[in-house]
Design a protein around this motif. Structure first.
Motif, PDB file in Angstrom:
ATOM      1  N   VAL A 129       0.815  -1.212   0.000  1.00 23.15           N
ATOM      2  CA  VAL A 129       0.000   0.000   0.000  1.00 23.15           C
ATOM      3  C   VAL A 129       0.850   1.264   0.000  1.00 23.15           C
ATOM      4  CG1 VAL A 129      -1.713   1.314   1.299  1.00 23.15           C
ATOM      5  CG2 VAL A 129      -1.931  -1.169   1.110  1.00 23.15           C
ATOM      6  N   ARG A 132       2.992   0.801  -4.059  1.00 26.98           N
ATOM      7  CA  ARG A 132       2.073   0.743  -5.204  1.00 26.98           C
ATOM      8  C   ARG A 132       2.773   0.641  -6.557  1.00 26.98           C
ATOM      9  NH1 ARG A 132      -2.663   5.058  -3.326  1.00 26.98           N
ATOM     10  NH2 ARG A 132      -2.683   4.420  -1.140  1.00 26.98           N
ATOM     11  N   CYS A 133       4.036   0.265  -6.552  1.00 25.79           N
ATOM     12  CA  CYS A 133       4.815   0.238  -7.795  1.00 25.79           C
ATOM     13  C   CYS A 133       5.107  -1.187  -8.249  1.00 25.79           C
ATOM     14  CB  CYS A 133       6.138   0.978  -7.611  1.00 25.79           C
ATOM     15  SG  CYS A 133       5.962   2.764  -7.467  1.00 25.79           S
ATOM     16  N   ASN A 149       4.180   3.354 -11.242  1.00 23.38           N
ATOM     17  CA  ASN A 149       3.235   3.566 -10.142  1.00 23.38           C
ATOM     18  C   ASN A 149       1.842   3.188 -10.624  1.00 23.38           C
ATOM     19  OD1 ASN A 149       1.523   4.556  -8.113  1.00 23.38           O
ATOM     20  ND2 ASN A 149       2.961   6.163  -7.571  1.00 23.38           N
ATOM     21  N   THR A 150       1.261   2.159 -10.029  1.00 23.26           N
ATOM     22  CA  THR A 150      -0.030   1.639 -10.474  1.00 23.26           C
ATOM     23  C   THR A 150      -1.209   2.312  -9.791  1.00 23.26           C
ATOM     24  OG1 THR A 150      -0.153  -0.090  -8.777  1.00 23.26           O
ATOM     25  CG2 THR A 150       1.075  -0.603 -10.794  1.00 23.26           C
ATOM     26  N   SER A 152      -2.321   1.635  -6.835  1.00 21.90           N
ATOM     27  CA  SER A 152      -2.932   0.754  -5.832  1.00 21.90           C
ATOM     28  C   SER A 152      -1.914  -0.274  -5.345  1.00 21.90           C
ATOM     29  CB  SER A 152      -4.140   0.003  -6.410  1.00 21.90           C
ATOM     30  OG  SER A 152      -5.171   0.877  -6.791  1.00 21.90           O
ATOM     31  N   GLN A 153      -2.203  -0.856  -4.201  1.00 20.57           N
ATOM     32  CA  GLN A 153      -1.410  -1.967  -3.680  1.00 20.57           C
ATOM     33  C   GLN A 153      -1.304  -3.067  -4.738  1.00 20.57           C
ATOM     34  OE1 GLN A 153      -3.599  -4.109  -0.762  1.00 20.57           O
ATOM     35  NE2 GLN A 153      -1.891  -5.397  -0.113  1.00 20.57           N
ATOM     36  N   HIS A 170      -4.747  -5.874  -7.965  1.00 18.68           N
ATOM     37  CA  HIS A 170      -4.510  -4.834  -6.978  1.00 18.68           C
ATOM     38  C   HIS A 170      -5.512  -4.858  -5.833  1.00 18.68           C
ATOM     39  CE1 HIS A 170      -1.589  -2.881  -9.670  1.00 18.68           C
ATOM     40  NE2 HIS A 170      -2.368  -3.369 -10.618  1.00 18.68           N
ATOM     41  N   THR A 173      -6.133   1.239  -3.542  1.00 23.18           N
ATOM     42  CA  THR A 173      -7.471   1.739  -3.294  1.00 23.18           C
ATOM     43  C   THR A 173      -8.506   1.304  -4.339  1.00 23.18           C
ATOM     44  OG1 THR A 173      -6.966   3.729  -4.560  1.00 23.18           O
ATOM     45  CG2 THR A 173      -6.536   3.804  -2.206  1.00 23.18           C
TER      46      THR A 173
END
Length: 211
Positions: A129, A132-133, A149-150, A152-153, A170, A173
């Motif tokens: 979290v 997020r990458c 960087n996506t 999200s977790q 993911h 969020t």
């Protein structure tokens, strides 16, 4: 009716929770909450044959390369280690083991690891979290080749065995699925609709007659 027969129990090695497992032929590798990684030879009575020491907190990700020569491990200490199979210590050693690479670019736990099926020295890893990458590594040199960087977790990564694509799932969020084109990492599709984190994925293997 399906019968499941327990072949054996491996015990007497770990003093804390075992949170990650990975097979390498007859070797079952296990990582525990204390940061210890143990190679267990399931064919012999004294099954604990080698250990790797390097993580400072729980080992939460393990993945052997297709060749069985390199092991990637991720931990709750935000560290990613690349080990050579020859670098393991004796089973009861407690000292630090020498690693090929100790990579600390992630800002959260590294639970997600995926070796590339078409390039043997390419590893993808995903952060939690606080990170997020998705990061890509040259495991020969230890160089980070790219970081995306996506938003999200990152919960899981799955390489397409038939094309140069990577699927990511993911959690917080957005709880999304994303399909990426490798090497450009252009997002080809995003699938939304899950209410909770998507923790696991699997790719169907088509029989030769269906291709």
């Amino acid at each position: 009716m399906i019968f499941i027969l327990q072949r054996r129990t491996l015990q007497g090695v770990h003093e804390s929770r075992v949170g990650s497992l990975a097979w390498n032929n007859n070797i079952l590798t296990a990582g525990d909450m204390d940061g210890k990684i143990v190679n267990n030879d399931t064919r012999i009575r004294n099954h604990a044959v080698q250990t790797y020491h390097g993580h400072e907190r729980e080992v939460c990700g393990l993945k052997w390369s297709a060749s069985g020569q390199k092991l990637a491990s991720g931990g709750n200490d935000n560290l990613l280690h690349i080990w050579d199979v020859s670098m393991a210590s004796s089973a009861h050693s407690t000292g630090r083991t020498q690693w090929l690479h100790r990579l600390d670019d992630h800002l959260a736990a590294v639970k997600v690891l995926a070796w590339c099926p078409f390039q043997s020295n390419l590893l993808a890893s995903g952060g939690g979290v606080g990170d997020r990458c998705i990061k890509f590594w040259n495991t020969h040199t230890g160089a980070c080749l790219n970081s995306v960087n996506t938003g999200s977790q990152v919960c899981a990564l799955l390489w397409n065995k038939n094309d140069r694509e990577l699927l990511s799932s993911h959690g917080f969020t957005q709880n999304q699925l994303a399909l990426w084109k490798y090497l450009s990492m252009v997002k080809m599709a995003e699938l939304n609709g899950h209410t909770y984190p998507v923790l696991y994925m699997a790719q169907e293997i088509q029989p030769a007659s269906a291709l």
